[in-house]
Design a protein around this motif. Structure first.
Motif, PDB file in Angstrom:
ATOM      1  N   UNK A  20       7.778   2.448   1.189  1.00  0.00           N
ATOM      2  CA  UNK A  20       7.968   3.111  -0.100  1.00  0.00           C
ATOM      3  C   UNK A  20       7.263   4.464  -0.101  1.00  0.00           C
ATOM      4  N   UNK A  21       6.028   4.495   0.371  1.00  0.00           N
ATOM      5  CA  UNK A  21       5.284   5.751   0.454  1.00  0.00           C
ATOM      6  C   UNK A  21       6.018   6.756   1.343  1.00  0.00           C
ATOM      7  N   UNK A  22       6.573   6.287   2.436  1.00  0.00           N
ATOM      8  CA  UNK A  22       7.264   7.178   3.375  1.00  0.00           C
ATOM      9  C   UNK A  22       8.482   7.827   2.711  1.00  0.00           C
ATOM     10  N   UNK A  23       9.266   7.030   2.012  1.00  0.00           N
ATOM     11  CA  UNK A  23      10.450   7.593   1.356  1.00  0.00           C
ATOM     12  C   UNK A  23      10.066   8.533   0.224  1.00  0.00           C
ATOM     13  N   UNK A  24       8.954   8.271  -0.452  1.00  0.00           N
ATOM     14  CA  UNK A  24       8.488   9.191  -1.492  1.00  0.00           C
ATOM     15  C   UNK A  24       8.089  10.530  -0.890  1.00  0.00           C
ATOM     16  N   UNK A  25       7.328  10.480   0.183  1.00  0.00           N
ATOM     17  CA  UNK A  25       6.850  11.721   0.793  1.00  0.00           C
ATOM     18  C   UNK A  25       8.001  12.609   1.251  1.00  0.00           C
TER      19      UNK A  25
END
Length: 752
Positions: free
Chosen positions: A481-486
């Protein structure tokens, strides 16, 4: 001279009305011959000399006056004669152009059309009017030069329509000047005339377009490639005439789009149609010191190529639904996407300037008295963003390594976001950069949905090997989730920002589904299938949105009315809608999806009439739609973009046929409805009881009255609206598969 002008004037009036030529048709060849103006000029010179010599004047000395200046007198007579000769030429060209348009018009009476055709053929054979028009292209008088180019383009189109041999002087002229110099005025004329003729071929659906275009392009296939290499393979500073180079760029970019459009719509195959794909030298001009509108035109042409929308403004009708797959085009698209991404890796967007000037007709120079508009050129921003995301999608469809795709995604999306960030005010928040898509494309529905669909396709490629059944809020998935947000590519964030932009109005989604102007149907179906498989991820994103607002102390029942007031007072409603995602955001918010959140007790919904088709043929059977629930179709669509384009085109054609004669919600109606006054605030109890506030979901997340329930309520209203239209046989296609997906989402909600 007066007699010539009178006869030409009478002929012009007859041709303008489409009347028959009562006199001898061959007799008019003499008066339409461009050499006549030179002969008439010599005759006028002698008449003027005999009429004015020896006549006393109050404005100057007579010829018997010893103070007469012979040079000045002869100069005055020369100017007078030249002016009259110019008027005769312009009148000849005007008559010829109107006559050619009458020959090609289906409204002209057969007898008059045959006479005009005979007169035109006589001009070509005996007067060699094509050679004389080519000679007039070099005239320093811009009006004469333009009229000659206009008549020559009409004459060439007439030859193609009449199945005559194309003018040999014209072919020789074009091959010579396009091969020798890319910055000459003659080369610009050649490109402009060819572009006009190709446009006329595309517009005329009653002719044999492919055969005509093949006859026109065949002599210049190699010549175009030579010109392309000459124009784009050298540095801008090496050109001697920069103004002509700019004109050549504008004309040639338009010609490139038409060449590619003929490849798609008419199934022609020339080497020159692949130049832009296989030789990406054209990208170098984005760093040239040329006007911004030329760079904008190149980016838009590349965007149309990647989306398969070349010539969409000219071609009457869609791409043939049953056309065979073009594997050669697939390879060319991949080559263009790789070339673009390589240029981005080398700093393409760093060199692209996006000036804060409005787009003006004919260029980007602000005229005196006009007030410059603040802000960047959003057309360029949208096109640059879309071609980057689309290139990534095309590349990932041909890539098998998930690790390589993740590296490329982070690399190119970071460069794109770095390029966009200075132009977006207020800037993107660090905790959720997925908002960039809604912010950039808020004023262009079709591009926004194309970008959302490409982003969703990228996400599906990245998660292709994961086990959909086990997607819970594990530590690994939280990192994902963090990766797709970044990288600004989380599909749930993008969909939620889309809903926020339309204020969770289900009728706007219904309008998108009915309209064939966007790819929303294909995007929405793919997202609903993902939503059912990725349900835990979606709940985490909803909780993340609510947590971000609670950390900033945001209160929806205070912020939402001010949003509606801003929209009613502002002329740029889409910009106000775009601010809904960031106005209550805080850069200090932690991006952890399990952050605490505060219940959202009240929401605001806009007052909007449910505008739907009100009548339709009751006996018409609803058109079929593919079963989107099939996992086999999903895999095939994810790996074959042309199959997806085929399905989208087919559904658009079905919708277009089914909705003829039925009123539907237009974009203007949608914008007006968005600006309506808000309804009273909905109390907490009015929320649909799909999920009780504070109820614990199986994975431990807390479902609260907030973004989740607003989304569910919107989808539920959409489902009911589609069902009502289906019962009355008013929906333009069979929505059974779409309703099946919506019911599946609703079933997921009932289990929460």
């Amino acid at each position: 001279m007066e007699g010539v002008e009178d006869i030409l004037d009478q002929l012009y009036k007859k041709v303008l009305l489409g009347a028959s030529l009562e006199d001898d048709v061959r007799g008019y060849i003499f008066y339409l011959n461009p050499d006549l103006s030179e002969q008439a000029g010599s005759l006028a010179r002698s008449n003027v000399s005999g009429a004015l010599d020896g006549v006393p004047s109050h404005h100057g000395p007579s010829s018997s006056d010893p103070t007469t200046l012979p040079e000045a007198w002869e100069c005055a007579k020369g100017h007078f004669v030249m002016s009259r000769a110019r008027e005769v030429k312009l009148l000849q060209l005007t008559v010829l152009d109107v006559m050619l348009s009458r020959v090609l018009s289906p409204e002209t009476e057969p007898q008059a059309k045959e006479e005009y055709r005979e007169l035109t053929e006589g001009l070509l054979q005996s007067a060699e009017v094509d050679s004389k028009l080519i000679w007039m292209l070099r005239n320093s008088d811009k009006l004469l030069s333009h009229m000659a180019a206009k008549c020559l383009s009409s004459l060439l189109y007439f030859q193609l329509r009449a199945k005559m041999t194309l003018s040999n002087p014209w072919i020789t002229f074009c091959q010579k000047h396009l091969s020798e110099s890319s910055e000459s005025g003659e080369a610009v004329h050649c490109l402009w005339i060819l572009t006009v003729v190709i446009k006329e071929i595309f517009k005329d659906t009653h002719c044999q377009q492919a055969e005509m275009l093949k006859q026109l392009l065949a002599p210049f296939d190699i010549t175009f490639e030579v010109f392309y290499n000459s124009l784009f393979s050298q540095h801008f500073g090496n050109f001697q005439n920069p103004s002509n180079v700019v004109n050549s760029l504008v004309c040639f970019l338009e010609l490139l789009e038409l060449l590619t459009a003929s490849r798609i719509h008419l199934k022609l195959h020339f080497k020159s149609q692949r130049m832009l794909f296989l030789k990406p030298h054209a990208l170098d001009i984005l760093a040239w010191p040329i006007p911004a509108f030329v760079k904008r035109k190149l980016v838009i042409v590349i965007k149309k190529c990647l989306l398969g929308k070349m010539g969409e403004d000219l071609c009457r009708g869609s791409v043939p639904a049953l056309m065979s797959p073009d594997h050669l085009l697939d390879g060319d698209l991949l080559a263009l996407a790789d070339a673009l991404l390589h240029a981005v890796r080398l700093g393409l967007w760093k060199d692209l300037s996006v000036p804060g000037k409005p787009s003006c007709f004919g260029g980007d120079v602000i005229q005196p008295g006009c007030r410059p508009r603040s802000g960047p050129d959003h057309v360029t921003l949208r096109a640059a963003s879309l071609i980057t995301v689309k290139s990534l999608e095309i590349k990932f469809q041909n890539c098998t390594s998930a690790a390589e795709m993740r590296v490329d995604l982070q690399k190119f999306m970071s460069q794109l976001l770095t390029f966009l960030r200075p132009h977006l005010q207020p800037t993107l928040q660090l905790h959720n950069q997925c908002e960039w898509l809604s912010r950039v494309f808020i004023e262009q529905d079709d591009d926004m949905l194309e970008a959302a669909k490409a982003s969703l396709s990228i996400y599906l490629q990245l998660t292709r090997g994961q086990d959909d059944a086990s997607r819970s809020l594990t530590q690994e998935n939280e990192a994902w989730v963090h990766y797709t947000h970044r990288n600004g590519c989380n599909p749930h964030c993008i969909f939620l920002f889309l809903l926020k932009n339309i204020v969770f109005d289900s009728t706007v989604l219904l309008d998108f589904l009915i309209s064939s102007e966007t790819c929303f149907l294909e995007y929405f179906v793919k997202y609903l299938k993902l939503l059912q498989r990725d349900w835990g991820h979606f709940l985490a994103i909803c909780k993340f949105f609510d947590a971000a607002k609670s950390r900033c102390g945001a209160n929806t029942h205070r912020a939402a009315p001010s949003l509606v007031q801003d929209r009613s007072a502002s002329h740029t409603a889409p910009r106000a809608l775009a601010s809904v995602g960031h106005r209550n955001a805080c850069p200090q918010v932690s991006s952890a999806p399990n952050a605490s959140s505060v219940p959202q007790s009240q929401v605001v919904m806009p007052k909007r009439a449910h505008t739907v088709p009100v009548r339709g043929p009751p006996s018409q059977t609803p058109l079929s739609l593919v079963d989107y629930e099939s996992s086999e179709d999903s895999d095939e669509e994810a790996t074959n973009p042309h199959l997806a384009n085929y399905k989208r085109t087919s559904s658009r054609q079905e919708m277009s046929r089914a909705t003829q004669g039925r009123p539907r919600t237009s974009r203007d109606q949608r914008e007006r409805s968005r600006g309506s006054q808000p309804r009273p605030l909905l109390p907490h109890q009015s929320t649909p009881p799909l999920c009780a506030a504070g109820e614990v979901v199986p994975n431990g997340a807390v479902c609260e009255v907030g973004l989740f329930l607003r989304t569910v309520k919107c989808l539920k209203e959409l489902q009911r609206a589609i069902e009502r239209l289906q019962e009355k046989n008013l929906f333009p296609y069979n929505p059974a598969a779409l309703l099946k997906l919506l019911k599946g989402v609703r079933a997921k909600c009932n289990k929460v």
